[in-house]
Design a protein around this motif. Structure first.
Motif, PDB file in Angstrom:
ATOM      1  N   THR A 102       0.829  -1.210   0.000  1.00 46.72           N
ATOM      2  CA  THR A 102       0.000   0.000   0.000  1.00 46.72           C
ATOM      3  C   THR A 102       0.866   1.265   0.000  1.00 46.72           C
ATOM      4  O   THR A 102       0.779   2.079  -0.905  1.00 46.72           O
ATOM      5  N   ALA A 103       1.721   1.404   1.003  1.00 48.46           N
ATOM      6  CA  ALA A 103       2.512   2.636   1.126  1.00 48.46           C
ATOM      7  C   ALA A 103       3.433   2.853  -0.056  1.00 48.46           C
ATOM      8  O   ALA A 103       3.625   3.989  -0.507  1.00 48.46           O
ATOM      9  N   ASP A 104       4.011   1.776  -0.580  1.00 47.76           N
ATOM     10  CA  ASP A 104       5.006   1.920  -1.641  1.00 47.76           C
ATOM     11  C   ASP A 104       4.407   2.278  -2.995  1.00 47.76           C
ATOM     12  O   ASP A 104       5.144   2.558  -3.941  1.00 47.76           O
ATOM     13  N   VAL A 105       3.082   2.268  -3.103  1.00 49.77           N
ATOM     14  CA  VAL A 105       2.441   2.705  -4.348  1.00 49.77           C
ATOM     15  C   VAL A 105       1.675   4.012  -4.143  1.00 49.77           C
ATOM     16  O   VAL A 105       0.936   4.456  -5.018  1.00 49.77           O
ATOM     17  N   GLY A 106       1.850   4.613  -2.954  1.00 52.88           N
ATOM     18  CA  GLY A 106       1.172   5.870  -2.682  1.00 52.88           C
ATOM     19  C   GLY A 106      -0.147   5.712  -1.963  1.00 52.88           C
ATOM     20  O   GLY A 106      -0.966   6.641  -1.959  1.00 52.88           O
ATOM     21  N   GLY A 107      -0.362   4.559  -1.312  1.00 53.67           N
ATOM     22  CA  GLY A 107      -1.610   4.321  -0.616  1.00 53.67           C
ATOM     23  C   GLY A 107      -1.441   4.297   0.884  1.00 53.67           C
ATOM     24  O   GLY A 107      -0.369   4.575   1.427  1.00 53.67           O
ATOM     25  N   THR A 108      -2.512   3.957   1.548  1.00 47.72           N
ATOM     26  CA  THR A 108      -2.509   3.832   2.996  1.00 47.72           C
ATOM     27  C   THR A 108      -3.416   2.682   3.386  1.00 47.72           C
ATOM     28  O   THR A 108      -4.315   2.302   2.628  1.00 47.72           O
TER      29      THR A 108
END
Length: 944
Positions: free
Chosen positions: A107-113
């Motif tokens: 999630t975080a590494d693609v711009g998500g949360t």
């Protein structure tokens, strides 16, 4: 639901409760009723029982996937309170094809949360990511539903993390035990809500791995779950993906019913509870009663009665208790759940007030509600406030998903979200009086006092024996394990990125010098106007710290010929919410209202900005409340650490002034100080206005012109504050000894570049590697590997990088060592392109999500303006990050980050960590919390 900050994790501000009034009827004729657009969705069910709800929204570039299980803390097994919450932590960690915490990177590494949450009636797991990663998120939910790895490593680590969460949310804050332990024990007898959802240290320690496997097999499967997808997707593609990923997962093989047959036991006599706990600075008195389930016909009238009693500054209890100075805060809430609920009314008393007098006022307000019909204006105002709150929830696709999810798991019907609003709109004056008479039963009340003393659960133990709860059948079969790396299924790659047009930012300068920034950020008929003026806390003389904050927060106590009751009445009757605060570099005034009411609500805002007059009585009352609120914060290790960081890290520079002030500085303030501050710093030529939401830029600018275009000030505009952050302070190690602290707070800070500096964005990415969210190194080392904190992270403030965590007292030194080691690692190791790219997406993704809401957009633009940047930078953020090379980020980390540069602050019971801390840093300053002086960098009386 509970709306008070005192009922949440910690009390870092005066807003302990939601407030309420009660003198003569200040509810004059209100505007017409407002409404919220219905939530449009599609719903279907797979053969295995999985329900699916789809909420398409082509205006966003993201998609939210959330899985809702009808498994809450009410299903905790016998002797295992807190287990549903513990299992919420366990389920996301490992699966057959996802090693430990891989979900963070996905999630975080693609711009998500991502996150998960647990309540009495449900557990949910959710992610918001760029829309092209929809399939990858569905794959992760398939993995967690059908193939979780529940092993000893996961169990032990997550249990330790949950115990730290309990210490941080319950044992450390002054009123944590009250909200999590005393209230449910007092409100319920036979319902499972009586047990604390977070559990207890003892029952968490008694839990086993076998319990976790049994819990999963009993309750988790497609037949207890609902998948809700909201955002930018093609409906046909979603249906196909859902069928592909979930249709082959079987129902539970040996299911345990998730429904309960237990009903609340009626009480026939009043009870009294006298509870005590360490570090309680101000006494609390109140009463609780039982309520019916959320689906009961009385639910809507109860919500309306609650709003009349306690929602906003024009509410009855605020007038009766807070405005009269009898209480620091007063709260009333109707907490309605699937099986039953509680009605609570209580107050934190003014130290000079008599607790029994406060209790008598609470009783008088109940009698008034029972004996006298509410006015038509009060009724209309309460309805508008409740429906406006739903509007704010529905501003984003994610918000709409959560509203439907909560409705579904609590009632079985996602449409209940809209039916609830219709029921609220239909509530009559007679309905409100009827429910008051029905539920404010004197023979069914439980009176509570909560004061300082020993932690003694027996003092508030319910005399009704604790019911016996379910014992689950043992797990069968062999547990799964993570597949070898070469045998794991690959994560699906991204799909096609949808094209979404960014909101156009329009700028205009009015004739009087006010700069206006406007953007239409959505279609929901809700708008936010933020007015930014200079003169934040950096303008305060140190001896009078708190002037800017008091000037901002008291501005709505009288203005434009209106007193505070009239201001609150006019705003709340329009469904508007208003807030004001002083930041470091400026003061913010924010108004959010339905678009149809922005003109009228804006007139009140304009009066507050241009003519706040600070009535003496209101000033004296609110100053006293602020002093009492600080007494609460000073008993919370996290709250005190935040305050200490200012003078320690910034010294005598303006940024070293504590925005909320100190008890001593507040006592020295006068009404004239506030009047002089407003006259000097609130100037149209230095004022910025930001308007966004479901309103066009043209209308927003015209509205601002009509409201503030005629504002003039004869005095010249204020000059900028010179050298606000100083030139840097010596490195120190400071321990604030708080012997009764339930946990220790650890802070570590070092100098960083200004936002306008060329090194800022390179260091911002380096900091994201260090402490950005759950994929940051601090989180990984402190929580994931060691399980000694609920969380750890770092961020960039004004000219400062600051890391923080809370941990049990005995491991404070270990957290300090981790921080110092990770500072050195960041400063010494080269940052490669792959890591840089992931952290770049993490930052830009969070930024983009914030821009989708009116409040988020306004906050971003306001902070850009405060930092001397133009509003258009909001649209350039991703490009600024993209321009940062691995070499630049590596160099910035080397220049600014290192253990030798870091000042360390620890607030807690020093006897449990001081010797070990001295082994790490021998030169430790120890200051007793009761003798601290926050006006000076030395923190000692007399400054020596």
């Amino acid at each position: 639901m509970m709306k008070s900050a005192i009922l949440s994790a910690g009390v870092a501000s005066l807003a302990i409760f939601a407030a309420t009034p009660a003198i003569a009827d200040d509810h004059a004729d209100s505007s017409g009723a407002i409404s919220a657009p219905a939530i449009e969705y599609e719903r279907w069910t797979l053969d295995n029982g999985l329900q699916v709800i789809a909420i398409p929204d082509a205006s966003t570039g993201t998609v939210t996937t959330s899985m809702w299980y009808e498994v809450g803390s009410k299903l905790d097994p016998e002797g295992r309170s807190g287990f549903a919450h513990l299992f919420e932590h366990i389920l996301s960690r490992k699966t057959r094809n996802m090693p430990y915490n891989m979900i963070y990177g996905l999630t975080a590494d693609v711009g998500g949360t991502r996150n998960a949450s647990n309540s009495p009636d449900r557990t949910n797991y959710y992610e918001t990511v760029p829309a092209e990663y929809l399939e990858a998120m569905l794959w992760t939910h398939r993995e967690r539903m059908g193939f979780p790895v529940i092993d000893q490593e996961v169990f032990d680590k997550e249990r330790d993390v949950v115990k730290e969460e309990l210490r941080q949310r319950v044992l450390a804050p002054p009123y944590g035990r009250f909200s999590r332990f005393v209230l449910p024990e007092s409100a319920y007898d036979t319902l499972p809500y009586r047990r604390p959802g977070i559990g207890s240290i003892e029952e968490l320690d008694a839990a086993t791995l076998d319990d976790a496997r049994a819990f999963y097999q009993a309750y988790y499967g497609p037949d207890t779950a609902t998948l809700i997808v909201a955002g930018n997707f093609e409906m046909d593609n979603l249906r196909s993906l859902v069928a592909d990923y979930f249709s082959d997962i079987p129902r539970r093989s040996d299911p345990v019913d998730v429904t309960l047959n237990v009903r609340a036991m009626e009480r026939t006599a009043p009870r009294t509870v006298n509870a005590t706990a360490p570090n309680v600075p101000l006494p609390l008195v109140g009463t609780v009663w039982k309520l019916p389930p959320l689906t009961h016909p009385d639910a809507a009238p109860l919500e309306v009665m609650d709003a009349i009693m306690a929602r906003g500054d024009n509410s009855r209890m605020h007038g009766a208790l807070v405005r009269t100075g009898k209480a620091v805060e007063a709260v009333h809430f109707a907490d309605l759940q699937e099986e039953g609920g509680m009605l609570a009314q209580f107050a934190v008393t003014n130290p000079q007030a008599d607790a029994e007098e406060v209790r008598s006022i609470l009783e008088a307000e109940r009698r008034r509600m029972m004996e006298e019909p509410v006015s038509a204006a009060e009724l209309a105002e309460a309805k508008n406030e409740l429906i406006a709150s739903a509007l704010r929830q529905r501003e984003t696709a994610r918000g709409r998903a959560f509203e439907l999810g909560e409705a579904l798991v609590s009632t079985g019907d996602p449409g209940f979200a809209d039916k609830r609003l219709a029921a609220i709109a239909a509530v009559s004056i007679e309905d409100v009086q009827r429910v008051a008479r029905t539920y404010y039963r004197e023979d069914r009340r439980t009176d509570i006092t909560y004061t300082a003393g020993e932690d003694d659960p027996s003092a508030y133990a319910n005399p009704v024996p604790m019911p016996q709860f379910r014992t689950l059948p043992p797990a069968d079969g062999e547990p799964l394990s993570v597949a070898p790396e070469g045998e794991r299924q690959p994560v699906p790659g991204p799909g096609e990125r949808p094209v979404v047009e960014a909101a156009a930012i329009v700028e205009r300068t009015l004739d009087n010098g006010i700069e206006v920034v406007a953007a239409q950020t959505g279609d929901v008929p809700l708008a936010t106007m933020t007015v930014l003026v200079p003169g934040g806390s950096i303008s305060d003389p140190r001896a009078k710290a708190g002037i800017a904050e008091m000037a901002a927060t008291l501005a709505d106590k009288g203005a434009g010929g209106m007193d505070e009751s009239e201001i609150a009445r006019r705003l709340e009757s329009l469904g508007a919410s208003f807030g004001a605060t002083a930041g470091s570099q400026g003061s913010f005034f924010s108004l959010t209202a339905p678009v149809e009411n922005m003109d009228e609500a804006g007139k009140v805002l304009a009066a507050i900005i241009t003519s706040a007059d600070y009535p003496q009585a209101a000033f004296e009352r609110e100053r006293k409340r602020a002093v009492d609120g600080l007494a609460i914060q000073l008993k919370d290790p996290g709250g005190l650490a935040r305050m200490v960081a200012r003078p320690v890290l910034y010294g005598d520079a303006p940024f070293g002034t504590i925005p909320s002030g100190t008890q001593e500085s507040l006592a020295s303030l006068t009404r004239e100080d506030l009047v002089a501050h407003r006259a000097r710093y609130w100037h149209p030529q230095r004022t910025k206005v930001i308007v966004s939401g479901g309103v066009s830029p043209e209308r927003a600018i015209a509205l601002t012109e009509s409201l503030l275009g005629g504002w003039t000030v004869d005095a010249p505009p204020p000059a900028d504050i010179a050298d606000p952050t100083g030139q840097g302070e010596p490195v120190r190690t400071v321990v604030i000894n708080m012997p009764d602290a339930g946990q220790a707070a650890v802070y570590a800070g070092m100098r960083a570049p200004a936002r306008t500096d060329a090194d800022y964005h390179p260091l911002e990415i380096a900091n994201a590697i260090l402490g950005g969210g759950s994929s940051g190194r601090l989180f990984e080392e402190v929580r994931t590997k060691r399980s000694i904190s609920y969380g750890a992270g770092s961020g960039l403030g004004t000219d400062m990088l600051l890391a923080s965590a809370q941990t049990q007292n005995s491991t404070a030194d270990e957290v300090v060592q981790v921080f110092l080691d990770e500072f050195d690692r960041l400063g010494d190791e080269a940052i490669d392109a792959d890591l840089l790219g992931k952290r770049r997406l993490y930052l830009s993704g969070g930024y983009a999500r914030s821009l989708e809401t009116s409040s988020g957009f306004n906050s971003i633009v306001a902070n850009l303006l405060l930092d001397g940047l133009e509003p258009a930078e909001a649209a350039r953020y991703a490009d600024r990050l993209a321009a940062v090379s691995p070499q630049a980020a590596t160099q910035a980390a080397a220049d600014y980050v290192g253990s030798e540069k870091a000042t360390v602050i620890v607030v807690g019971n020093a006897s449990e960590f001081l010797d070990d801390l001295k082994a790490i840093r021998p030169d430790v300053e120890v200051i007793d919390a009761e003798a601290i002086d926050l006006s000076t960098p030395t923190l000692t009386m007399g400054g020596g």
